[in-house]
Design a protein around this motif. Sequence first.
Motif, PDB file in Angstrom:
ATOM      1  N   VAL A 128     -20.559   3.897  -2.587  1.00 17.69           N
ATOM      2  CA  VAL A 128     -20.171   4.777  -1.481  1.00 17.69           C
ATOM      3  C   VAL A 128     -19.214   4.055  -0.547  1.00 17.69           C
ATOM      4  CG1 VAL A 128     -21.017   6.015   0.554  1.00 17.69           C
ATOM      5  CG2 VAL A 128     -22.259   6.182  -1.597  1.00 17.69           C
ATOM      6  N   GLU A 129     -19.536   2.797  -0.192  1.00 19.95           N
ATOM      7  CA  GLU A 129     -18.677   2.026   0.705  1.00 19.95           C
ATOM      8  C   GLU A 129     -17.305   1.789   0.086  1.00 19.95           C
ATOM      9  OE1 GLU A 129     -18.724  -2.229   3.096  1.00 19.95           O
ATOM     10  OE2 GLU A 129     -20.444  -1.644   1.860  1.00 19.95           O
ATOM     11  N   ARG A 130     -17.265   1.495  -1.231  1.00 21.92           N
ATOM     12  CA  ARG A 130     -15.974   1.287  -1.912  1.00 21.92           C
ATOM     13  C   ARG A 130     -15.136   2.560  -1.885  1.00 21.92           C
ATOM     14  NH1 ARG A 130     -16.506   0.528  -7.943  1.00 21.92           N
ATOM     15  NH2 ARG A 130     -15.995   2.726  -7.890  1.00 21.92           N
ATOM     16  N   ASP A 131     -15.764   3.721  -2.142  1.00 18.76           N
ATOM     17  CA  ASP A 131     -15.025   4.992  -2.132  1.00 18.76           C
ATOM     18  C   ASP A 131     -14.538   5.342  -0.728  1.00 18.76           C
ATOM     19  OD1 ASP A 131     -15.354   5.246  -4.839  1.00 18.76           O
ATOM     20  OD2 ASP A 131     -17.067   6.623  -4.685  1.00 18.76           O
ATOM     21  N   VAL A 132     -15.348   5.054   0.284  1.00 21.23           N
ATOM     22  CA  VAL A 132     -14.930   5.332   1.667  1.00 21.23           C
ATOM     23  C   VAL A 132     -13.759   4.436   2.039  1.00 21.23           C
ATOM     24  CG1 VAL A 132     -15.649   5.148   4.080  1.00 21.23           C
ATOM     25  CG2 VAL A 132     -17.117   6.285   2.433  1.00 21.23           C
ATOM     26  N   ASN A 133     -13.807   3.168   1.652  1.00 21.04           N
ATOM     27  CA  ASN A 133     -12.693   2.254   1.946  1.00 21.04           C
ATOM     28  C   ASN A 133     -11.431   2.695   1.219  1.00 21.04           C
ATOM     29  OD1 ASN A 133     -14.102   0.626   3.715  1.00 21.04           O
ATOM     30  ND2 ASN A 133     -14.845  -0.728   2.087  1.00 21.04           N
ATOM     31  N   LYS A 134     -11.571   3.181  -0.012  1.00 21.19           N
ATOM     32  CA  LYS A 134     -10.412   3.679  -0.760  1.00 21.19           C
ATOM     33  C   LYS A 134      -9.817   4.907  -0.060  1.00 21.19           C
ATOM     34  CE  LYS A 134     -10.928   3.926  -5.209  1.00 21.19           C
ATOM     35  NZ  LYS A 134     -11.287   4.421  -6.552  1.00 21.19           N
ATOM     36  N   ALA A 135     -10.686   5.791   0.433  1.00 21.53           N
ATOM     37  CA  ALA A 135     -10.205   6.976   1.150  1.00 21.53           C
ATOM     38  C   ALA A 135      -9.512   6.573   2.439  1.00 21.53           C
ATOM     39  CB  ALA A 135     -11.369   7.919   1.437  1.00 21.53           C
ATOM     40  N   LYS A 136     -10.043   5.544   3.137  1.00 19.49           N
ATOM     41  CA  LYS A 136      -9.396   5.056   4.365  1.00 19.49           C
ATOM     42  C   LYS A 136      -8.006   4.523   4.071  1.00 19.49           C
ATOM     43  CE  LYS A 136     -13.255   3.483   7.246  1.00 19.49           C
ATOM     44  NZ  LYS A 136     -13.875   2.279   7.821  1.00 19.49           N
TER      45      LYS A 136
ATOM     46  N   VAL B  12      -5.725  14.995   9.299  1.00 12.84           N
ATOM     47  CA  VAL B  12      -5.935  13.653   8.759  1.00 12.84           C
ATOM     48  C   VAL B  12      -6.538  12.756   9.832  1.00 12.84           C
ATOM     49  CG1 VAL B  12      -4.730  11.583   7.924  1.00 12.84           C
ATOM     50  CG2 VAL B  12      -4.192  13.819   6.955  1.00 12.84           C
ATOM     51  N   ASP B  13      -6.045  12.882  11.048  1.00  9.81           N
ATOM     52  CA  ASP B  13      -6.605  12.081  12.144  1.00  9.81           C
ATOM     53  C   ASP B  13      -8.070  12.433  12.396  1.00  9.81           C
ATOM     54  OD1 ASP B  13      -4.223  10.753  12.476  1.00  9.81           O
ATOM     55  OD2 ASP B  13      -3.500  12.087  14.070  1.00  9.81           O
ATOM     56  N   GLU B  14      -8.415  13.720  12.305  1.00  9.68           N
ATOM     57  CA  GLU B  14      -9.808  14.131  12.483  1.00  9.68           C
ATOM     58  C   GLU B  14     -10.699  13.532  11.395  1.00  9.68           C
ATOM     59  OE1 GLU B  14     -10.331  18.359  12.785  1.00  9.68           O
ATOM     60  OE2 GLU B  14      -8.709  18.555  14.241  1.00  9.68           O
ATOM     61  N   VAL B  15     -10.226  13.565  10.144  1.00  3.32           N
ATOM     62  CA  VAL B  15     -11.007  13.016   9.036  1.00  3.32           C
ATOM     63  C   VAL B  15     -11.141  11.508   9.200  1.00  3.32           C
ATOM     64  CG1 VAL B  15     -11.011  12.648   6.532  1.00  3.32           C
ATOM     65  CG2 VAL B  15     -10.427  14.893   7.460  1.00  3.32           C
ATOM     66  N   ARG B  16     -10.067  10.841   9.622  1.00  5.53           N
ATOM     67  CA  ARG B  16     -10.105   9.401   9.832  1.00  5.53           C
ATOM     68  C   ARG B  16     -11.132   9.050  10.905  1.00  5.53           C
ATOM     69  NH1 ARG B  16      -4.829   7.138  11.863  1.00  5.53           N
ATOM     70  NH2 ARG B  16      -4.081   7.920   9.885  1.00  5.53           N
ATOM     71  N   GLN B  17     -11.144   9.803  11.995  1.00  7.22           N
ATOM     72  CA  GLN B  17     -12.123   9.534  13.038  1.00  7.22           C
ATOM     73  C   GLN B  17     -13.544   9.769  12.541  1.00  7.22           C
ATOM     74  OE1 GLN B  17     -10.946  12.046  16.267  1.00  7.22           O
ATOM     75  NE2 GLN B  17      -9.269  10.716  16.919  1.00  7.22           N
ATOM     76  N   LEU B  18     -13.726  10.772  11.682  1.00  7.79           N
ATOM     77  CA  LEU B  18     -15.038  11.040  11.108  1.00  7.79           C
ATOM     78  C   LEU B  18     -15.488   9.861  10.243  1.00  7.79           C
ATOM     79  CD1 LEU B  18     -17.357  13.083  10.501  1.00  7.79           C
ATOM     80  CD2 LEU B  18     -16.025  13.774   8.542  1.00  7.79           C
ATOM     81  N   PHE B  19     -14.572   9.338   9.400  1.00 10.75           N
ATOM     82  CA  PHE B  19     -14.926   8.220   8.553  1.00 10.75           C
ATOM     83  C   PHE B  19     -15.177   6.961   9.362  1.00 10.75           C
ATOM     84  CE2 PHE B  19     -12.802  10.147   4.604  1.00 10.75           C
ATOM     85  CZ  PHE B  19     -14.024  10.567   4.126  1.00 10.75           C
ATOM     86  N   GLN B  20     -14.437   6.774  10.447  1.00 12.73           N
ATOM     87  CA  GLN B  20     -14.649   5.598  11.271  1.00 12.73           C
ATOM     88  C   GLN B  20     -16.011   5.670  11.958  1.00 12.73           C
ATOM     89  OE1 GLN B  20     -11.266   5.457  13.861  1.00 12.73           O
ATOM     90  NE2 GLN B  20      -9.933   4.500  12.316  1.00 12.73           N
ATOM     91  N   GLY B  21     -16.453   6.863  12.293  1.00 13.45           N
ATOM     92  CA  GLY B  21     -17.761   7.018  12.914  1.00 13.45           C
ATOM     93  C   GLY B  21     -18.891   6.779  11.926  1.00 13.45           C
ATOM     94  N   VAL B  22     -18.659   7.100  10.644  1.00 14.28           N
ATOM     95  CA  VAL B  22     -19.693   6.936   9.623  1.00 14.28           C
ATOM     96  C   VAL B  22     -19.824   5.480   9.216  1.00 14.28           C
ATOM     97  CG1 VAL B  22     -20.307   7.505   7.249  1.00 14.28           C
ATOM     98  CG2 VAL B  22     -19.484   9.288   8.777  1.00 14.28           C
ATOM     99  N   CYS B  23     -18.697   4.818   9.057  1.00 15.99           N
ATOM    100  CA  CYS B  23     -18.722   3.431   8.523  1.00 15.99           C
ATOM    101  C   CYS B  23     -18.726   2.401   9.621  1.00 15.99           C
ATOM    102  CB  CYS B  23     -17.539   3.207   7.615  1.00 15.99           C
ATOM    103  SG  CYS B  23     -17.594   4.279   6.179  1.00 15.99           S
TER     104      CYS B  23
END
Length: 136
Positions: free
Chosen positions: A97-105, A125-136
Amino acid sequence: MAASGGGKKEDAFNVLDLAEYTKSRPWWKKVFAPSSGSSAEKYNVATQLVIGGVTGWCTGFIFQKVGKLAATAVGGGFFLLQIANHTGYIKVDWKLVERDVNKAKQQLKFHSSSNKMSPEVKSKVDEVRQLFQGVC
């Protein structure tokens, strides 16, 4: 109108009193009778308000019940997944999961650095990026 015999012929007219005619008809025939005109011409304002209010209330009631059922199903599904995860029925590979999230980032950073995106896509894209930054 002139008659064919040269004399005048009086036409016989039948008078129909609409007030009495509508009083003798049942209410469901008044409401649901076929009409060639629009509903604004067919019904008076009070009838339109009553029909609109009842229809709106019924629609709201149905959507309330369906919404509660959908929320219960989604919440229950998440609850069952959590129970299955904690009891060992489901194993999550967190490294994957962490590898896939980093690849998406990385893909988001690459795509956001180019100026080819429209402003709408860039904001999403900025909204999704902020969502991923909050998760990881």
